[in-house]
Write a protein that holds these residues in place. Structure first.
Motif, mmCIF file in Angstrom:
data_model
loop_
_atom_site.group_PDB
_atom_site.id
_atom_site.type_symbol
_atom_site.label_atom_id
_atom_site.label_comp_id
_atom_site.label_asym_id
_atom_site.label_seq_id
_atom_site.Cartn_x
_atom_site.Cartn_y
_atom_site.Cartn_z
ATOM 1 N N CYS A 115 -8.353 22.816 -28.790
ATOM 2 C CA CYS A 115 -8.699 21.519 -28.682
ATOM 3 C C CYS A 115 -8.330 20.730 -27.526
ATOM 4 O O CYS A 115 -9.026 19.996 -26.740
ATOM 5 C CB CYS A 115 -8.218 20.416 -30.107
ATOM 6 S SG CYS A 115 -8.721 18.998 -30.060
ATOM 7 N N LEU A 116 -6.730 21.040 -27.114
ATOM 8 C CA LEU A 116 -6.316 20.220 -25.866
ATOM 9 C C LEU A 116 -6.947 20.870 -24.922
ATOM 10 O O LEU A 116 -6.987 19.965 -23.842
ATOM 11 C CB LEU A 116 -4.790 20.648 -26.003
ATOM 12 C CG LEU A 116 -3.903 19.850 -24.772
ATOM 13 C CD1 LEU A 116 -4.123 18.551 -24.478
ATOM 14 C CD2 LEU A 116 -2.555 20.411 -24.936
ATOM 15 N N VAL A 117 -7.245 22.309 -24.669
ATOM 16 C CA VAL A 117 -7.863 22.766 -23.436
ATOM 17 C C VAL A 117 -9.309 22.205 -23.129
ATOM 18 O O VAL A 117 -9.402 21.698 -22.108
ATOM 19 C CB VAL A 117 -7.936 24.259 -23.719
ATOM 20 C CG1 VAL A 117 -8.958 24.847 -22.785
ATOM 21 C CG2 VAL A 117 -6.345 24.905 -23.446
ATOM 22 N N ARG A 118 -10.035 22.270 -24.217
ATOM 23 C CA ARG A 118 -11.363 21.267 -24.363
ATOM 24 C C ARG A 118 -11.456 20.011 -23.673
ATOM 25 O O ARG A 118 -12.003 19.640 -22.811
ATOM 26 C CB ARG A 118 -11.998 21.633 -25.721
ATOM 27 C CG ARG A 118 -12.549 22.824 -25.957
ATOM 28 C CD ARG A 118 -13.507 22.902 -27.199
ATOM 29 N NE ARG A 118 -13.088 23.906 -28.008
ATOM 30 C CZ ARG A 118 -12.609 23.918 -29.277
ATOM 31 N NH1 ARG A 118 -12.087 22.688 -29.619
ATOM 32 N NH2 ARG A 118 -12.160 24.914 -29.881
ATOM 33 N N GLN A 119 -10.394 19.276 -24.284
ATOM 34 C CA GLN A 119 -10.326 17.851 -23.721
ATOM 35 C C GLN A 119 -9.707 17.629 -22.491
ATOM 36 O O GLN A 119 -10.491 16.833 -21.697
ATOM 37 C CB GLN A 119 -9.121 17.280 -24.812
ATOM 38 C CG GLN A 119 -8.913 15.636 -24.595
ATOM 39 C CD GLN A 119 -7.737 14.957 -25.357
ATOM 40 O OE1 GLN A 119 -7.064 15.806 -26.093
ATOM 41 N NE2 GLN A 119 -7.914 13.826 -25.598
ATOM 42 N N THR A 120 -8.976 18.468 -22.012
ATOM 43 C CA THR A 120 -8.571 18.584 -20.505
ATOM 44 C C THR A 120 -9.590 18.860 -19.683
ATOM 45 O O THR A 120 -9.691 18.376 -18.599
ATOM 46 C CB THR A 120 -7.408 19.411 -20.482
ATOM 47 O OG1 THR A 120 -6.267 19.233 -21.357
ATOM 48 C CG2 THR A 120 -6.592 19.416 -19.028
#
Length: 125
Positions: A115-120
């Motif tokens: 989720c953090l990777v996609r958001q970034t």
């Protein structure tokens, strides 16, 4: 510069961590390149578009914070997520003040990581 979209790089001195993260990203349809040596990573970042760098804080030759600072010069548009197995509030603060998009403590939850990777990556566009 290559125009490979969503190029993700992992810099960690632990081969098993690099392999696990590559497999996790691959399972989500994201391609990643992994490095254990900061200088090899910098050479890659100079020649390729890197959307996201996942940096280990504690490495023997150069800390993740040092890599983060130098990466701002080499590839200023690259977003950074810092990772560590030994968190301190000072390290977290330094990473975030240095521009890190996120800070993860290993071992981390796979879905929260993705989720953090996609958001970034969305913020890198």
């Amino acid at each position: 510069m290559s125009l490979e979209p969503d190029s993700i790089c992992i810099l960690d001195d632990d081969a098993s961590v690099r392999s696990s993260i590559v497999q996790l990203l691959d399972s989500d349809g994201l391609m990643a390149h992994s490095f254990e040596d900061a200088e090899v990573f910098f050479a890659y970042a100079r020649s390729q578009a890197v959307s996201l760098a996942l940096l280990d804080v504690w490495m023997p030759e150069m800390s993740g914070l040092q890599v983060q600072a130098r990466l701002r010069e080499v590839s200023p548009n690259t977003k950074v997520i810092m990772m560590t197995g030994r968190e301190t509030s000072a390290i977290r603060a330094a990473a975030l003040e240095g521009g890190a998009f996120g800070f993860l403590v290993k071992p981390f939850d796979d879905e929260a990581f993705l989720c953090l990777v996609r958001q970034t990556l969305r913020s890198a566009v």
